[in-house]
Each structure stands twice: as C-alpha cells, then as structure tokens.
Design an enzyme around this catalytic site. Structure first.
Site, PDB file in Angstrom:
ATOM      1  N   GLU A  17       0.820  -1.214   0.000  1.00 25.91           N
ATOM      2  CA  GLU A  17       0.000   0.000   0.000  1.00 25.91           C
ATOM      3  C   GLU A  17       0.853   1.264   0.000  1.00 25.91           C
ATOM      4  O   GLU A  17       0.389   2.338   0.349  1.00 25.91           O
ATOM      5  CB  GLU A  17      -0.931  -0.014   1.213  1.00 25.91           C
ATOM      6  CG  GLU A  17      -1.906  -1.170   1.218  1.00 25.91           C
ATOM      7  CD  GLU A  17      -2.772  -1.195   2.452  1.00 25.91           C
ATOM      8  OE1 GLU A  17      -3.739  -0.412   2.509  1.00 25.91           O
ATOM      9  OE2 GLU A  17      -2.480  -1.989   3.363  1.00 25.91           O
ATOM     10  N   SER A  42      -6.326  -2.815   2.077  1.00 23.26           N
ATOM     11  CA  SER A  42      -6.788  -2.254   0.804  1.00 23.26           C
ATOM     12  C   SER A  42      -7.305  -3.314  -0.160  1.00 23.26           C
ATOM     13  O   SER A  42      -7.242  -3.141  -1.374  1.00 23.26           O
ATOM     14  CB  SER A  42      -5.672  -1.429   0.135  1.00 23.26           C
ATOM     15  OG  SER A  42      -5.498  -0.213   0.809  1.00 23.26           O
ATOM     16  N   TYR A  66      -9.652   3.328  -4.692  1.00 24.62           N
ATOM     17  CA  TYR A  66      -8.699   4.402  -4.973  1.00 24.62           C
ATOM     18  C   TYR A  66      -8.800   5.003  -6.369  1.00 24.62           C
ATOM     19  O   TYR A  66      -7.917   5.733  -6.792  1.00 24.62           O
ATOM     20  CB  TYR A  66      -7.273   3.891  -4.710  1.00 24.62           C
ATOM     21  CG  TYR A  66      -7.087   3.456  -3.277  1.00 24.62           C
ATOM     22  CD1 TYR A  66      -7.163   4.383  -2.237  1.00 24.62           C
ATOM     23  CD2 TYR A  66      -6.875   2.127  -2.953  1.00 24.62           C
ATOM     24  CE1 TYR A  66      -7.021   3.988  -0.916  1.00 24.62           C
ATOM     25  CE2 TYR A  66      -6.727   1.725  -1.631  1.00 24.62           C
ATOM     26  CZ  TYR A  66      -6.803   2.667  -0.621  1.00 24.62           C
ATOM     27  OH  TYR A  66      -6.656   2.271   0.691  1.00 24.62           O
ATOM     28  N   ARG A  83     -11.184   2.819  11.782  1.00 26.48           N
ATOM     29  CA  ARG A  83     -12.340   2.789  10.895  1.00 26.48           C
ATOM     30  C   ARG A  83     -12.832   1.353  10.847  1.00 26.48           C
ATOM     31  O   ARG A  83     -12.052   0.432  10.567  1.00 26.48           O
ATOM     32  CB  ARG A  83     -11.979   3.264   9.488  1.00 26.48           C
ATOM     33  CG  ARG A  83     -13.201   3.692   8.654  1.00 26.48           C
ATOM     34  CD  ARG A  83     -12.888   3.757   7.182  1.00 26.48           C
ATOM     35  NE  ARG A  83     -12.660   2.429   6.642  1.00 26.48           N
ATOM     36  CZ  ARG A  83     -11.560   2.066   5.976  1.00 26.48           C
ATOM     37  NH1 ARG A  83     -10.579   2.934   5.777  1.00 26.48           N
ATOM     38  NH2 ARG A  83     -11.419   0.830   5.523  1.00 26.48           N
ATOM     39  N   ASP A  96     -15.299  -1.528   9.349  1.00 26.95           N
ATOM     40  CA  ASP A  96     -16.046  -1.867   8.136  1.00 26.95           C
ATOM     41  C   ASP A  96     -17.130  -2.898   8.437  1.00 26.95           C
ATOM     42  O   ASP A  96     -16.883  -3.884   9.162  1.00 26.95           O
ATOM     43  CB  ASP A  96     -15.099  -2.421   7.072  1.00 26.95           C
ATOM     44  CG  ASP A  96     -14.081  -1.397   6.605  1.00 26.95           C
ATOM     45  OD1 ASP A  96     -14.310  -0.190   6.818  1.00 26.95           O
ATOM     46  OD2 ASP A  96     -13.053  -1.801   6.024  1.00 26.95           O
ATOM     47  N   GLU A 111     -13.793  -5.891   9.438  1.00 29.49           N
ATOM     48  CA  GLU A 111     -12.429  -5.651   9.920  1.00 29.49           C
ATOM     49  C   GLU A 111     -12.330  -4.261  10.522  1.00 29.49           C
ATOM     50  O   GLU A 111     -13.239  -3.434  10.382  1.00 29.49           O
ATOM     51  CB  GLU A 111     -11.414  -5.810   8.793  1.00 29.49           C
ATOM     52  CG  GLU A 111     -11.583  -4.855   7.632  1.00 29.49           C
ATOM     53  CD  GLU A 111     -10.563  -5.107   6.541  1.00 29.49           C
ATOM     54  OE1 GLU A 111      -9.450  -4.553   6.649  1.00 29.49           O
ATOM     55  OE2 GLU A 111     -10.863  -5.839   5.588  1.00 29.49           O
ATOM     56  N   ASN A 151      -9.675  -1.007  10.648  1.00 29.67           N
ATOM     57  CA  ASN A 151      -8.499  -0.370  10.051  1.00 29.67           C
ATOM     58  C   ASN A 151      -7.957   0.637  11.053  1.00 29.67           C
ATOM     59  O   ASN A 151      -8.652   1.597  11.403  1.00 29.67           O
ATOM     60  CB  ASN A 151      -8.907   0.307   8.737  1.00 29.67           C
ATOM     61  CG  ASN A 151      -7.743   0.834   7.946  1.00 29.67           C
ATOM     62  OD1 ASN A 151      -6.826   1.428   8.491  1.00 29.67           O
ATOM     63  ND2 ASN A 151      -7.788   0.621   6.643  1.00 29.67           N
ATOM     64  N   GLY A 154      -7.111   5.523   5.467  1.00 27.11           N
ATOM     65  CA  GLY A 154      -6.543   6.340   4.405  1.00 27.11           C
ATOM     66  C   GLY A 154      -6.916   7.805   4.545  1.00 27.11           C
ATOM     67  O   GLY A 154      -7.990   8.151   5.036  1.00 27.11           O
TER      68      GLY A 154
END
Length: 319
Positions: free
Chosen positions: A26, A154, A228, A267, A269, A281, A283, A287
């Site tokens: 990443e 990602s 992205y 964050r 999900d 998951e 994070n 990002g």
C-alpha cells in the site's frame, strides 16, 4: 540519541514527522495520504514538519531529525501491524493512533475476529486456513466465498470465489501476500464503514463515531480499484439506515474499537445483511487521500480535513 530522553507536550513548534510510504503493498496510497497530511499540518501552523518516506533506516532518520511527534500515515505491513509503533516506543517518540497491541491485533483479520468474538459482536461465518488444509476446511462453508490474506490491507490479494473450480487460483493469489488466509462466506448486503475518533474534552477522553458511510461500487465488490479510483464508488453519506440500525452500527463500531484496545482513530467496516451489521475488519490507520472514507465521514459531521488531521495528531498525547 538525545530524543530518547525527551518527553514533550505537543505545540506548534514540536518537531513532527509525517511517516508515510513504507515497504508494504500500500506504499503508493500511503504516499498520497502523507502528502495531504503534511500540507494540512503546515496550514494548521505547525512550524517544524518533516515528510518522512519510511525505509529500513527509519530509526536513524527519526533520531537524526530529532522527531518528537510522529503522525503515522503508513498503511499495511510494518505500518499498521505494530512494527513502526514498537520502534517509536523504543525511541520514546509520541505517535498518533493505535499502539503496538491494537495494531498487531487489527492487522490480522483472523486475530481480530477472535478478539471481537469475546464481545459477542456479529461476525460472518469463516474458517482460517493455510496452503495445506484449505481444501478440507472450505467444506464447512457455502459458496460463494471471499478469500482474504490474514494480514493485508486495501483488499489486496482478495478474491470472490463462486465455485470450487476457482478456489485454487484464489488461494494462490492470497498466498502471495500471507501464509495464513481467512475464508468467509460471501453475503449479499449493504456495505458500510464508520470512523471512530478520540479527543480530550473536559479532562476526559471522548470516543465517538462518525456518520456511517454507505457505498455502491461499479466493480463487483469494494476492491482496491474501487477504493482508490475516482468515479468507481458512489458514497452515500449518511448511509440509508433507519435510526435504530444507525445507532446500533455506531455503537458496535465504538465497542469494536475499545474491545481491540484501539486508541485515537480507527475505521470499522461492516456488511449489513438481513438487518444484521456484521463487522468485517478494523483499520487502525485509515486512508487520508482525496478519495478516502474517513475524511468524507468527518466532513459530514462538520470536521474538515485539517481539523481531522489535528485530532489524529493530538491523539499522541492521549493516554
């Protein structure tokens, strides 16, 4: 190594290192995040900010630049798994976001699920496999399934598999990233993600969830390209859930953050299936690019990009 002995309090003259780039898959996303964060810190009035492209000489670079605070914008291996956090702890450099324990737990999807199970948080049925046992273990699940490297971000190395004929190639793709693999049943539902932030208020640490971000992608699922590439994902902010489900998702996000000992920012999900919000998951270094989720979520509650960066940086002083 002078800065090992120094204990500072964040101020506009603090020597701040923006850690980005790194050695993971990443890297390019992290560089984009890092440049944005660096620009925000300058606009916020911090006077001594260094953009650091992290390599294996990072400890020497931090000492040579006399970094007092690090804002960690590394994504993936070495940046989110507790490695860089351990280096910073050893050098007595304060840093943003989650510590060693939470980072190592949340980077590993298998370990994350084990920890979340202790809090009775809804999780999709799954098995943990290696190259030697996946053919037997996958029989416990119903197709379609998702193949996920245990320690990758990602959506790299992930594949949706509709039948047994596709299994071997998907496993081999995941093995390029990790020797351990998580296989989950693929459920059709609504994808959503929630940011969790912490800040000091009236002498106490306030932990709060951002608005829920729902999304629809032009790809089959929320893969690397969708995450992205501008135009491939439609953000729905706030997500179209009723008040009761919205509050439940936010509460679960904060519970997951705390259960995994996260600090400062995360964050979480979700996949909402049959009105059940399953956590996919956590994070620990979301990002911070122009298309990233957390800045959009924060903006929806009146926290602009620069203010978000300031909150994340100041999490370094939260204990």
């Amino acid at each position: 190594m002078e800065n090992i002995e120094k204990i500072t309090k964040l101020n506009k003259n603090s020597r701040i290192g923006v850690l980005c780039g790194g050695l993971s898959n990443e890297r390019e996303v992290s560089l984009r995040s890092g440049r944005n964060v660096f620009r925000a810190l300058i606009e916020l009035g911090y006077k001594d900010v260094t953009l650091v492209d992290v390599d294996r000489n990072i400890a020497s670079v931090l000492v040579e630049n006399k970094i007092e605070y690090a804002i960690n914008v590394l994504h993936g291996r070495y940046g989110e798994d507790g490695c860089i956090q351990g280096v910073l702890e050893f050098l007595n450099i304060k840093y943003s976001g989650c510590g060693v324990k939470a980072s190592s737990i949340c980077m590993d999807k298998i370990m994350t699920k084990r920890v979340l199970e202790t809090a009775n948080i809804p999780l999709i049925k799954s098995v943990n496999v290696t190259k030697d046992n996946y053919k037997e273990e996958v029989k416990k699940l119903n197709y379609p399934i998702m193949i996920k490297p245990a320690c990758e971000g990602s959506s790299i190395g992930m594949t949706k598999v509709d039948s047994e004929n596709e299994l071997d190639s998907a496993i081999n793709e995941a093995l390029k990233c990790d020797s351990e693999i998580l296989i989950e049943e693929y459920l059709v539902g609504e994808s959503a993600t929630v940011g969790v932030l912490e800040r000091e208020a009236d002498g106490k640490i306030e932990t709060f969830a951002t608005p829920i971000l729902g999304f629809k992608t032009k790809t089959q699922w929320y893969d690397y390209e969708a995450k992205y590439t501008k135009g491939l994902t439609e953000f729905i902010l706030p997500a179209n859930f009723d008040e009761e489900l919205t509050q439940k998702i936010k509460d679960l996000a904060v519970l997951a953050h705390k259960t995994c000992a996260c600090r400062g920012v995360s964050r979480v999900d979700f996949l909402v299936h049959n009105n059940i919000p399953y956590i996919l998951e956590i994070n620990t270094n979301p990002g911070m690019t122009d298309t990233s989720d957390l800045p959009a979520q924060s903006a929806a509650m009146g926290i602009n990009y620069n203010e978000l960066v300031d909150i994340i940086l100041k999490s370094a002083d939260l204990k």
